[in-house]
Design an enzyme around this catalytic site. Structure first.
Site, mmCIF file in Angstrom:
data_model
loop_
_atom_site.group_PDB
_atom_site.id
_atom_site.type_symbol
_atom_site.label_atom_id
_atom_site.label_comp_id
_atom_site.label_asym_id
_atom_site.label_seq_id
_atom_site.Cartn_x
_atom_site.Cartn_y
_atom_site.Cartn_z
ATOM 1 N N ASN A 82 -10.319 5.186 2.179
ATOM 2 C CA ASN A 82 -9.391 4.922 1.078
ATOM 3 C C ASN A 82 -9.435 6.069 0.065
ATOM 4 O O ASN A 82 -10.215 7.017 0.187
ATOM 5 C CB ASN A 82 -9.752 3.615 0.365
ATOM 6 C CG ASN A 82 -8.709 2.551 0.566
ATOM 7 O OD1 ASN A 82 -7.513 2.847 0.545
ATOM 8 N ND2 ASN A 82 -9.133 1.323 0.780
ATOM 9 N N ASP A 139 -10.000 1.340 -4.477
ATOM 10 C CA ASP A 139 -9.028 1.363 -3.383
ATOM 11 C C ASP A 139 -8.210 2.652 -3.457
ATOM 12 O O ASP A 139 -8.760 3.734 -3.508
ATOM 13 C CB ASP A 139 -8.151 0.103 -3.472
ATOM 14 C CG ASP A 139 -7.484 -0.265 -2.165
ATOM 15 O OD1 ASP A 139 -7.133 0.640 -1.391
ATOM 16 O OD2 ASP A 139 -7.278 -1.465 -1.917
ATOM 17 N N GLU A 151 0.823 -1.220 0.000
ATOM 18 C CA GLU A 151 0.000 0.000 0.000
ATOM 19 C C GLU A 151 0.856 1.270 0.000
ATOM 20 O O GLU A 151 2.046 1.240 0.240
ATOM 21 C CB GLU A 151 -0.914 0.025 1.231
ATOM 22 C CG GLU A 151 -2.354 -0.413 0.960
ATOM 23 C CD GLU A 151 -3.148 0.588 0.124
ATOM 24 O OE1 GLU A 151 -2.596 1.656 -0.233
ATOM 25 O OE2 GLU A 151 -4.312 0.318 -0.184
#
Length: 292
Positions: free
Chosen positions: A149, A199, A18
């Protein structure tokens, strides 16, 4: 749209890669693995990859600081890390007493961090969006969030995008540059019917938003008016986030995950958890730094 996808690094696969950030000072890509908590870097000039384990349950995200340190999101608190010495200093506690963790975060052009929390069970609307100042002040901006997100800012910094992945929806807000107040929330994209999961996101110089779709095996580019410009399929099911990097910010880096994949799926997707890149399909914006 199809584009050649390059495998940048796949020797240590990320369970949940991430928050890729391009560091202009180091000329390196920096990112995290949330569930195998570690800070990682990749130097495209040498091909060198480094990983540093972090003592926490969840390493939600990170941010670059103007003074050269890194702001890291451990569980439900922010810490300042001096990478030269390894010293980690507590900075701000965001939440307490709730089964949440910190997740996606991004710094705006005025040096403020915007970061969200998420429900560890992935279905309870007990997360929130916060604004964090260099003084350590934490302001709760919005609640009723399941999975925070997709935080990204327009080129002029006056609009902020935000996604709740498990509500399958994204919004855009207007930001007051002086006090950081947000107004005018409006719907950007609604995937509640299809259950697509937007996302992480990034903005390019043309004001177009790029988003990774977890479980969808693709990235999507939206025009400034919200219409989809094109989609690019990927060789993995779970892209998580993306950013532009390289000396001219023309390399699109994509983090991925092998979380939720069973053994059969992992065999079919040998690149799940790898760091991917696509060259020359857009140009990004410099990463802003947190101002203390």
């Amino acid at each position: 749209m199809t584009a050649p996808v390059e495998v940048v690094h796949h020797f240590t696969r990320d369970k949940l890669g991430e928050t890729p950030l391009w560091c202009d000072r180091r000329q390196q890509l920096l990112w995290v693995d949330i569930e195998q908590p570690r800070l990682q870097s990749f130097d495209p000039a040498t091909g060198r990859h480094q990983a540093l384990g972090v003592d926490c349950d969840w390493l939600g995200s990170h941010a670059l600081c103007a003074d050269g340190r890194r702001l890291i999101a451990k569980d439900l608190a922010l810490h300042l890390m001096d990478e030269a010495t390894g010293k980690v200093t507590p900075f701000a506690v965001i939440e307490t007493g709730v089964d949440n963790r910190l997740n996606d975060g991004r710094v705006d052009r005025w040096g403020r961090l915007w970061i969200g929390t998420m429900d560890n069970q992935l279905h309870r609307p007990q997360g929130a969006l916060y604004r964090v100042a260099g003084s350590g002040r934490v302001d709760k901006i919005a609640g009723d969030v399941i999975v925070s997100n997709g935080i990204a800012f327009s080129p002029d910094g006056r609009q902020m995008h935000f996604t709740d992945t498990r509500r399958y929806m994204s919004w855009v807000y207007d930001i007051d540059p002086d006090d950081g107040e947000i107004t005018g929330r409006r719907l950007w994209a609604d995937y509640s019917a299809t259950k697509d999961r937007p996302d992480g996101a990034a903005m390019d110089v043309d004001g177009c938003l790029w988003a990774a779709f977890f479980g969808g095996g693709k990235i999507v580019r939206y025009r400034p008016d919200g219409r989809i410009d094109f989609e690019i399929p990927l060789p993995v099911s779970n892209p998580t986030c993306l950013c532009f990097g390289g000396p001219d910010l023309r390399t699109l880096y994509i983090t991925t995950a092998f979380k939720f994949l069973n053994s059969t799926q992992l065999q079919r997707e040998p690149l799940a958890g790898a760091l991917l890149a696509i060259e020359g399909i857009g140009q990004g914006l410099p990463e802003h730094r947190f101002t203390l």
